[in-house]
Structures are given as structure tokens and as C-alpha cells.
Scaffold this motif. Structure first.
Motif, PDB file in Angstrom:
ATOM      1  N   LEU A  86      74.556  30.806  63.516  1.00  0.00           N
ATOM      2  CA  LEU A  86      75.106  29.804  64.428  1.00  0.00           C
ATOM      3  C   LEU A  86      73.998  28.841  64.834  1.00  0.00           C
ATOM      4  N   LEU A  87      74.307  27.553  64.756  1.00  0.00           N
ATOM      5  CA  LEU A  87      73.395  26.495  65.179  1.00  0.00           C
ATOM      6  C   LEU A  87      74.020  25.760  66.355  1.00  0.00           C
ATOM      7  N   SER A  88      73.229  25.348  67.316  1.00  0.00           N
ATOM      8  CA  SER A  88      73.753  24.575  68.446  1.00  0.00           C
ATOM      9  C   SER A  88      72.973  23.275  68.584  1.00  0.00           C
ATOM     10  N   ILE A  89      73.705  22.179  68.798  1.00  0.00           N
ATOM     11  CA  ILE A  89      73.092  20.862  68.943  1.00  0.00           C
ATOM     12  C   ILE A  89      73.522  20.264  70.281  1.00  0.00           C
ATOM     13  N   PRO A  90      72.599  19.926  71.183  1.00  0.00           N
ATOM     14  CA  PRO A  90      72.967  19.345  72.474  1.00  0.00           C
ATOM     15  C   PRO A  90      73.777  18.062  72.298  1.00  0.00           C
ATOM     16  N   THR A  91      74.845  17.938  73.049  1.00  0.00           N
ATOM     17  CA  THR A  91      75.767  16.814  72.889  1.00  0.00           C
ATOM     18  C   THR A  91      75.092  15.466  73.157  1.00  0.00           C
ATOM     19  N   LEU A  92      74.297  15.378  74.203  1.00  0.00           N
ATOM     20  CA  LEU A  92      73.643  14.111  74.526  1.00  0.00           C
ATOM     21  C   LEU A  92      72.619  13.722  73.451  1.00  0.00           C
ATOM     22  N   TYR A  93      72.021  14.713  72.828  1.00  0.00           N
ATOM     23  CA  TYR A  93      71.081  14.442  71.741  1.00  0.00           C
ATOM     24  C   TYR A  93      71.821  13.887  70.522  1.00  0.00           C
ATOM     25  N   ILE A  94      73.028  14.391  70.273  1.00  0.00           N
ATOM     26  CA  ILE A  94      73.856  13.863  69.182  1.00  0.00           C
ATOM     27  C   ILE A  94      74.125  12.379  69.406  1.00  0.00           C
ATOM     28  N   LEU A  95      74.497  12.027  70.644  1.00  0.00           N
ATOM     29  CA  LEU A  95      74.783  10.628  70.971  1.00  0.00           C
ATOM     30  C   LEU A  95      73.549   9.749  70.826  1.00  0.00           C
ATOM     31  N   ALA A  96      72.430  10.207  71.352  1.00  0.00           N
ATOM     32  CA  ALA A  96      71.199   9.414  71.294  1.00  0.00           C
ATOM     33  C   ALA A  96      70.758   9.209  69.845  1.00  0.00           C
ATOM     34  N   HIS A  97      70.836  10.248  69.061  1.00  0.00           N
ATOM     35  CA  HIS A  97      70.444  10.157  67.655  1.00  0.00           C
ATOM     36  C   HIS A  97      71.326   9.154  66.914  1.00  0.00           C
ATOM     37  N   LYS A  98      72.616   9.171  67.201  1.00  0.00           N
ATOM     38  CA  LYS A  98      73.547   8.250  66.541  1.00  0.00           C
ATOM     39  C   LYS A  98      73.197   6.799  66.855  1.00  0.00           C
ATOM     40  N   VAL A  99      72.964   6.489  68.135  1.00  0.00           N
ATOM     41  CA  VAL A  99      72.694   5.108  68.538  1.00  0.00           C
ATOM     42  C   VAL A  99      71.372   4.609  67.966  1.00  0.00           C
ATOM     43  N   VAL A 100      70.323   5.401  68.086  1.00  0.00           N
ATOM     44  CA  VAL A 100      69.011   4.985  67.574  1.00  0.00           C
ATOM     45  C   VAL A 100      69.065   4.801  66.056  1.00  0.00           C
ATOM     46  N   GLU A 101      69.815   5.659  65.394  1.00  0.00           N
ATOM     47  CA  GLU A 101      69.920   5.578  63.937  1.00  0.00           C
ATOM     48  C   GLU A 101      70.732   4.363  63.491  1.00  0.00           C
ATOM     49  N   ASP A 102      71.770   4.005  64.262  1.00  0.00           N
ATOM     50  CA  ASP A 102      72.674   2.929  63.848  1.00  0.00           C
ATOM     51  C   ASP A 102      72.202   1.532  64.227  1.00  0.00           C
ATOM     52  N   LEU A 103      71.472   1.396  65.336  1.00  0.00           N
ATOM     53  CA  LEU A 103      71.029   0.074  65.759  1.00  0.00           C
ATOM     54  C   LEU A 103      69.917  -0.442  64.844  1.00  0.00           C
ATOM     55  N   PRO A 104      69.943  -1.721  64.495  1.00  0.00           N
ATOM     56  CA  PRO A 104      68.883  -2.278  63.646  1.00  0.00           C
ATOM     57  C   PRO A 104      67.515  -2.126  64.289  1.00  0.00           C
ATOM     58  N   GLU A 105      66.570  -1.654  63.525  1.00  0.00           N
ATOM     59  CA  GLU A 105      65.221  -1.402  64.025  1.00  0.00           C
ATOM     60  C   GLU A 105      64.616  -2.651  64.664  1.00  0.00           C
ATOM     61  N   ALA A 106      64.873  -3.800  64.075  1.00  0.00           N
ATOM     62  CA  ALA A 106      64.273  -5.045  64.565  1.00  0.00           C
ATOM     63  C   ALA A 106      64.803  -5.442  65.935  1.00  0.00           C
ATOM     64  N   ASP A 107      65.988  -4.961  66.286  1.00  0.00           N
ATOM     65  CA  ASP A 107      66.598  -5.342  67.558  1.00  0.00           C
ATOM     66  C   ASP A 107      66.146  -4.469  68.718  1.00  0.00           C
ATOM     67  N   LEU A 108      65.395  -3.426  68.435  1.00  0.00           N
ATOM     68  CA  LEU A 108      65.020  -2.472  69.473  1.00  0.00           C
ATOM     69  C   LEU A 108      63.588  -2.702  69.956  1.00  0.00           C
ATOM     70  N   PRO A 109      63.408  -2.983  71.241  1.00  0.00           N
ATOM     71  CA  PRO A 109      62.049  -3.071  71.781  1.00  0.00           C
ATOM     72  C   PRO A 109      61.337  -1.724  71.611  1.00  0.00           C
ATOM     73  N   GLU A 110      60.056  -1.775  71.413  1.00  0.00           N
ATOM     74  CA  GLU A 110      59.293  -0.557  71.149  1.00  0.00           C
ATOM     75  C   GLU A 110      59.378   0.424  72.314  1.00  0.00           C
ATOM     76  N   ASP A 111      59.481  -0.103  73.538  1.00  0.00           N
ATOM     77  CA  ASP A 111      59.507   0.776  74.709  1.00  0.00           C
ATOM     78  C   ASP A 111      60.926   1.016  75.235  1.00  0.00           C
ATOM     79  N   ALA A 112      61.936   0.720  74.435  1.00  0.00           N
ATOM     80  CA  ALA A 112      63.326   0.891  74.877  1.00  0.00           C
ATOM     81  C   ALA A 112      63.634   2.354  75.164  1.00  0.00           C
TER      82      ALA A 112
END
Length: 238
Positions: A86-112
Motif C-alpha cells: 500500500l502506498l499513500s500520497i498526501p492529497t495537497l501534495y498531489i494538487l501542488a505537484h499537478k499545478v507546478v507540473e502543468d504551469l509553463p516554467e517561464a511563467d513562474l517566478p523563481e520564488d513563487a
């Protein structure tokens, strides 16, 4: 390698089978209160794919108390039946990973910063804060949103808010550094890389004793018409 991923922490019920980080099967329902009726159906369909299941991953919360219980119970049953970890993944981490992965790298400030939020009724949310590398900046908390919420972060940098708890915060958190992203929901398919990583690192849970991260104790409520005695002729006479 095939992993069954289960996500039931919100009103969305979803199941996905990932094979070597690719989606081989996916079912999603956005109908509220459908988890008990549909999760078993989706899992049964998932088991028909021509792959040997190597593990089961479940979104571990926080989120809906009932939804998490249904998802974790199903995941545990599968692990016992298939004799897989059994593996468990924190729900908020799933959301954060999705957004960071989907947003264009160039649009994200380094300290966002990134703040996934799950609705906890009224003006309360379950939330955490991550940086651009998806490292946790602040632990998960249950908090009531006010005009001062996140002010120490917003005064210095952009903060991206998302998840089903963020919409109600738009009229309260009005800093120009606050960016709200709509329609971001945790899905089983979003767990594919995270569950694969957890398996590779052998971060297995104890199937017998694992519990979801509820964050707050469940408080059952009873409708008033089932608590107050009815005014019958006998009670009026008394």
C-alpha cells in the motif's frame, strides 16, 4: 509495473491504473456522494486490464472524512486480496505537484509559492504551502480564512491558490500577489508519478494500521427534526 491509484478525498471519485508512469485505465465521476456506489465498479473494471498489479496507491488526505474512509478501505482490501504493498500520497501534495507540473516554467517566478486548499466548510480550509520545487514551506493546517491570511507570504512574493477551497477565498484574499487557479481537483491520474516514486523508494504503509490523515476529528450532526420531540397531544397536555 502496474499501480492502481485511488482518489476520493473530495466530491470527485477517480481510479486510474498506471503502467510504468503511463495511464492505462482511468475512470472519473464528478457526481457528489457517488463514491460508495461507483468506486467498487471502477476498481472492478480496472482489474480487467491485462496487467499484473504490483501496488495500490491511495490519496491519504486531508479531505472529506467519508470519502477518505471509502477510498482507504477499498485500497486496503485490494492490498490484502492481491498481496501487494500500500502506498499513500498526501492529497495537497498531489494538487501542488499537478499545478507546478502543468504551469509553463517561464511563467513562474523563481520564488513563487503554491497553496493547495481543500474546502472544510464555511470559511475554513485545509491548506499547506509549497515552493517551486514542491518542497513544503508550511505544514498542513486547518484554518479560517481572513483578510490577514498569508499576508507574510503575499507581501514578498506571488502565491498561487487552487483546489476546491480556494474559490471562496477570492473575495477575502485580495493582494495583487495572490493568483487563483480555477478547476483544479485531485485525480487518481495525477498520482501516477508520485505513486511510482513512492514504490521505487519502498515507502510502503502498514496495511493493517494505516489511517487517512483526517486532520480534524469527525463530528456527526443530527437534523433538528430528529432531535426535538414532536408536539403531540399528549405532550401538550403535560
Amino acid at each position: 509495473m502496474a499501480i492502481i491509484n485511488i482518489e476520493t478525498s473530495t466530491a470527485v471519485c477517480s481510479v486510474a491504473v498506471t503502467v510504468n508512469d503511463e495511464i492505462a485505465f482511468e475512470r472519473v465521476s464528478k457526481d457528489e456522494q457517488s463514491h460508495a456506489a461507483l468506486l467498487g465498479v471502477y476498481v472492478e473494471e480496472a482489474m480487467k486490464i491485462d496487467e499484473k498489479i504490483d501496488a495500490v496507491a491511495v490519496s491519504s488526505g486531508p479531505g472529506s472524512y467519508t470519502g477518505l474512509r471509502i477510498g482507504v478501505s477499498m485500497a486496503k482490501g485490494l492490498c490484502f486480496g492481491l498481496n501487494v504493498p500500500l502506498l499513500s500520497i498526501p492529497t495537497l501534495y498531489i494538487l501542488a505537484h499537478k499545478v507546478v507540473e502543468d504551469l509553463p516554467e517561464a511563467d513562474l517566478p523563481e520564488d513563487a509559492l503554491f497553496c493547495p486548499m481543500l474546502d472544510a466548510r464555511r470559511m475554513e480550509v485545509y491548506a499547506a504551502i509549497y515552493d517551486k520545487s514542491i518542497q513544503k514551506v508550511r505544514d498542513t493546517e486547518a484554518e479560517i480564512i481572513t483578510e490577514e491570511s498569508y499576508s507574510k507570504y503575499l507581501s514578498e512574493r506571488k502565491v498561487y491558490f487552487f483546489g476546491n477551497g480556494s474559490a471562496k477565498c477570492k473575495t477575502v484574499i485580495t493582494s495583487p500577489n495572490a493568483v487563483f487557479i480555477d478547476e483544479i481537483r485531485p485525480l487518481a491520474s495525477d498520482m501516477r508519478r508520485l505513486s511510482q516514486q513512492a514504490f521505487d523508494e519502498k515507502r510502503f504503509e502498514d496495511v493493517a494500521y494505516f489511517e487517512p490523515f483526517y486532520l480534524k476529528d469527525f463530528i456527526a450532526t443530527v437534523a433538528k427534526n430528529k432531535v426535538l420531540p414532536k408536539k403531540t397531544k399528549e405532550t401538550i397536555k403535560e
